[in-house]
Write a protein that holds these residues in place. Structure first.
Motif: not given
Length: 394
Positions: A145-155
């Motif tokens: 459904f063209d839903i993008q999901l992603g994470g990253w380290v902020a601290a």
């Protein structure tokens, strides 16, 4: 969860982890490689301990998939523990000194164990490999459904990255830079500072925690509900995120920052752009009243330093009945980079469940037919009649 059910089983050093995911529609393209990609990501990250040099996680799909597509029945998955062969059939010395911050003591008090190890075996973050496998299936569904999901380290520790506000125009590049960093921080200068801090913590016999951010773009308005507290999407997300080992705080949008603002400063103004109703800001993190509003979903999680440290900590020997110090067992020094795909997985589980709840249907083709009819925050999606209404007639 409403439409999906997930069960995981297995111990940290047992033969394998087992996952059952029920409720996936039929017709979803799915391969072991789709899942293994996420399992490999979970094993990578600066600050990992020795266990990651032993395991090479690969899943076996044992049910629910035929000819490369789901068939609507429960999806069964197995992930072997390679480290099991080092433990099988061997007498293990008694474990009697609980680690502060771990489930050792609480597990023994709850279940009446004769040794602390059963608690540590199941409470271990090794179990998250099973949730990553289940989440990988859900990520595959969201992609349809063209839903993008992603994470990253902020601290990590006291080192913080520059703040990033996800948008469709920058998200792919942002995630490419994130995955190019072995601490999963998209900013090169901050990444180096984080690595230096992890090296110092390791030299000092310490562990480090940090903050992880996850965004989902392309979610339609209307996922979740405000009609009962446990159907609110923020409540469901909070439960999933706080269920990850060592996560002690969760924030949607600018939750904690908004707490210090005036009411008119903490909301997202509603504006018009053509036939669309838009938000020029996203302080709410894509959720209002427990329901998605069409803006990017933004979730932030705080992970404490893990409990197993090289430096001994004060504890009690429960057999000797006297104060002692903890004994070290192999662990990560900073699990934060490796936790990014774990957080992505549990958030994907909640979002896939909410999408299935909204669309219904037993097959992907049914869902795809219904998806274009979902409201997209346009005036044409609304049904206001501008008439007086007597809501509670006498």
């Amino acid at each position: 969860m409403r439409r999906l059910r997930v069960l995981t089983a297995g111990e940290s050093h047992g033969p394998e982890l087992v996952v059952i995911l029920e409720g996936m529609p039929a017709g979803l393209p799915l391969s072991e490689e789709n899942i293994n990609q996420q399992l490999i990501r979970r094993q990578r990250g600066f600050g990992s301990g020795g266990r990651m040099s032993i395991e090479e996680d690969h899943v076996s799909l044992v049910s629910g998939v035929l000819e490369g597509k789901t068939i609507g029945s429960p999806i069964g998955m197995r992930i072997p523990n390679r480290d099991h062969r080092q433990w099988r059939g061997k007498a293990i010395p008694p474990f009697t000194r609980p680690r502060p911050g771990h489930a050792d003591l609480t597990g023994a008090l709850k279940y009446g164990y004769a040794d602390l190890r059963p608690a540590s075996e199941r409470a271990s973050a090794r179990e998250t490999a099973a949730r990553v496998a289940a989440g990988a299936v859900c990520i595959q569904l969201l992609r349809q459904f063209d839903i993008q999901l992603g994470g990253w380290v902020a601290a990590i520790g006291s080192v913080q990255a520059p703040q990033y506000h996800p948008s469709p125009d920058t998200f792919v590049e942002h995630m490419d830079r994130t995955e190019g960093s072995d601490v999963r921080c998209p900013d090169p200068e901050t990444s180096q500072a984080m690595k230096n801090m992890i090296r110092q913590a390791k030299a000092d016999g310490q562990t480090l925690g940090g903050i992880i951010e996850v965004a989902a773009l392309g979610l339609p308005p209307g996922l979740g509900s405000y009609v009962q507290w446990d159907r609110r999407l923020d409540a469901r997300l909070g439960s999933a995120v706080l269920g990850v080992q060592a996560v002690k705080g969760v924030e949607i949008g600018d939750g904690f920052e908004n707490a210090a603002k005036m009411g008119t400063e903490a909301q997202d103004p509603i504006r018009i752009e053509g036939d669309c109703i838009i938000r020029p800001t996203n302080r709410s993190g894509g959720l209002e009243g427990g329901v998605t509003n069409g803006s990017p979903l933004f979730v932030r999680a705080a992970m404490k330093p893990i409990a197993t440290t090289l430096t001994p900590q004060p504890t009690v020997d429960l057999v000797e009945k006297r104060e002692r110090e903890t004994e070290y067992e192999r662990s990560d020094f900073c699990p934060v980079p490796r936790a990014v795909p774990i957080l992505e997985a549990v958030i994907a589980l909640v979002l896939a469940d909410a999408l299935l709840e909204k669309l219904g249907g037993d097959s992907l083709s049914e869902m795809m037919r219904r998806y274009p009819d979902l409201p997209q925050a346009k005036f044409s999606d609304l049904s206001l009649d501008n008439q007086d209404h007597t809501w509670w007639p006498t």
